[in-house]
Structures are given as structure tokens and as C-alpha cells.
Scaffold this motif. Structure first.
Motif, PDB file in Angstrom:
ATOM      1  N   HIS A 110       4.944   0.332  -2.795  1.00  0.00           N
ATOM      2  CA  HIS A 110       6.416   0.112  -2.012  1.00  0.00           C
ATOM      3  C   HIS A 110       7.040   1.527  -1.504  1.00  0.00           C
ATOM      4  O   HIS A 110       7.650   1.526  -0.399  1.00  0.00           O
ATOM      5  CB  HIS A 110       7.181  -0.445  -3.102  1.00  0.00           C
ATOM      6  N   HIS A 169      10.724   3.058   0.091  1.00  0.00           N
ATOM      7  CA  HIS A 169      10.736   1.967  -1.020  1.00  0.00           C
ATOM      8  C   HIS A 169      11.706   0.847  -0.335  1.00  0.00           C
ATOM      9  O   HIS A 169      12.699   0.918   0.013  1.00  0.00           O
ATOM     10  CB  HIS A 169      11.568   2.608  -2.279  1.00  0.00           C
ATOM     11  N   ASN A 170      10.959  -0.372  -0.350  1.00  0.00           N
ATOM     12  CA  ASN A 170      11.437  -1.673   0.119  1.00  0.00           C
ATOM     13  C   ASN A 170      12.314  -1.531   1.600  1.00  0.00           C
ATOM     14  O   ASN A 170      13.407  -2.178   1.801  1.00  0.00           O
ATOM     15  CB  ASN A 170      12.853  -1.953  -0.841  1.00  0.00           C
ATOM     16  N   GLN A 173      13.082  -4.842   3.582  1.00  0.00           N
ATOM     17  CA  GLN A 173      14.116  -5.637   3.351  1.00  0.00           C
ATOM     18  C   GLN A 173      15.509  -4.908   3.422  1.00  0.00           C
ATOM     19  O   GLN A 173      16.657  -5.374   4.080  1.00  0.00           O
ATOM     20  CB  GLN A 173      13.989  -6.038   1.685  1.00  0.00           C
TER      21      GLN A 173
END
Ligand code: IDP
Length: 187
Positions: free
Chosen positions: A10, A115-116, A119
Motif C-alpha cells: 500500500h 499509502h492508500n 482512495q
């Protein structure tokens, strides 16, 4: 929660962010980049280009509920990029005017990593229609109409992978170490 190895991929997640022609015209490139930098994401690729259209001599688009035929015969080649980028929207009534808008001037395309990031950047960008976009989001702070919503952000991991491959050659993306990485993410 996710620990150790399971969270590793991630941190290397990537997404495609683009400042659309209206964002470039309105000198918003810097402010958009700043938001992603300050959030803690890492820029791994960036370029400015103008996409042009092919095989479209003229098309009809709807402006203020009336049909207007636009002659784009002077605009040339490279439909591929945008038609693949927006392949899911081909049947939409606004598709021709979307292509016209997206080819109207330079765009800045970027790949951001972290990270992420897919989204989180959708949240930072705000809803497709700026009418519903929250203040604090890019669209909620800088736009009013869905046809001029300033920025693009990939909407899924698979979409991001596909769009990054479409807009960038492998060697245009850099693997580099951010000196503050350990303060931003565990991995
Ligand atoms: P997204 O950009 O938030 O992912 P999509 O549904 O993939 O949203 O639409 C792509 C782009 O097409 C939008 O960002 C916007 O520029 C344009 N668009 C979407 N819906 C409309 C519409 O109803 N009228 C005009 N343009 C639209």
C-alpha cells in the motif's frame, strides 16, 4: 488492523492525477501539487502535454441545451489517449464536449505514490460534480460546474494502473527515496 508485510504494497500504491486544461489556464497547477505534497504523497512522474483528436471532422455538442456543431478538422491526431482514458464514457451525451474540453489546451499529468493514495486522492479531489463537492476539496474550492472540474484522479486501483500505463512510459516514473518517508508511513 493491517501490520507488517500486509501493509507493504500500500505504501507503494500509485495513482494518476491530472490538472485539466481549465486548471492549467487558471494557474492552479502549483496549488494542486502543494496539496498532494503536504499530505505526504510522493511525486514519481510528471509532464505537461496537449492531447489532440483524430478522426473527428466535426461533432455536435450540447451547449446550454441547444446543439452546436463544432468543426475540429484543424485539430489533429492522438484520439487514442483520451478515448482510452475515457473509454467508459463513450456513450455519454457529454463525451464529445469532454474530448473538446480535454484537448483545448495543455494538461499536467502526474503520478503520486503513497499509502492508500487512490482512495485518499479521490477524497482530496471531491465529487465529480463540484455542486456537491465539499469545501476543502480541490473541486469544492476551485470549481462550480461538472464540465470544468479542474482535476482528474483515478477512481480505483485497476483504473490507476491502466491510466498510468496509458499516459506514462515506464522510464518516466522514478523510484526515489523521500528523506521523510519514515515519518510519513511505517513502511
Ligand atoms: P471523475 O472525473 O470524477 O472520475 P467521471 O464520471 O469519470 O468522473 O467523468 C469524467 C469527467 O467527465 C468528469 O470529471 C467531468 O469532467 C466530465 N463529466 C462527467 N459528467 C459530466 C456531465 O454530466 N456533463 C459534462 N461533463 C461531465
Amino acid at each position: 488492523g493491517q501490520r507488517g508485510k500486509s501493509s507493504l504494497p500500500h505504501a507503494r500504491e500509485r495513482t494518476l492525477i491530472a490538472v485539466k486544461p481549465d486548471g492549467v489556464q487558471r494557474r492552479l497547477i502549483g496549488q494542486i501539487i502543494q496539496r498532494f505534497e503536504q499530505r505526504g504523497f510522493k511525486l514519481v512522474g510528471m509532464k505537461m502535454l496537449q492531447v489532440s483528436v483524430s478522426e473527428m471532422n466535426a461533432f455536435t455538442m450540447s451547449v446550454c441545451n441547444s446543439s452546436v456543431t463544432v468543426d475540429v478538422s484543424v485539430v489533429k491526431v492522438s484520439e487514442d489517449l483520451l478515448s482510452q482514458h475515457y473509454s467508459e464514457l463513450r456513450a455519454k451525451p457529454f463525451y464529445p464536449s469532454l474530448l473538446y474540453y480535454m484537448t483545448s489546451g495543455p494538461v499536467v499529468v502526474m503520478v503520486w505514490e503513497g499509502h492508500n493514495v487512490v482512495q485518499t486522492s479521490r477524497t482530496m479531489v471531491g465529487t465529480t460534480n463540484p455542486t456537491e463537492a465539499q469545501p476543502g476539496t480541490v473541486r469544492g474550492d476551485f470549481s462550480t460546474h461538472v464540465s470544468r472540474n479542474v482535476v482528474h484522479a483515478s477512481d480505483s486501483l485497476e483504473g490507476a494502473k491502466r491510466e498510468i500505463q496509458l499516459w506514462f512510459q515506464g522510464q518516466e516514473l522514478l523510484n526515489w527515496d523521500c528523506c521523510d518517508q519514515k515519518s510519513i508511513s511505517e513502511v
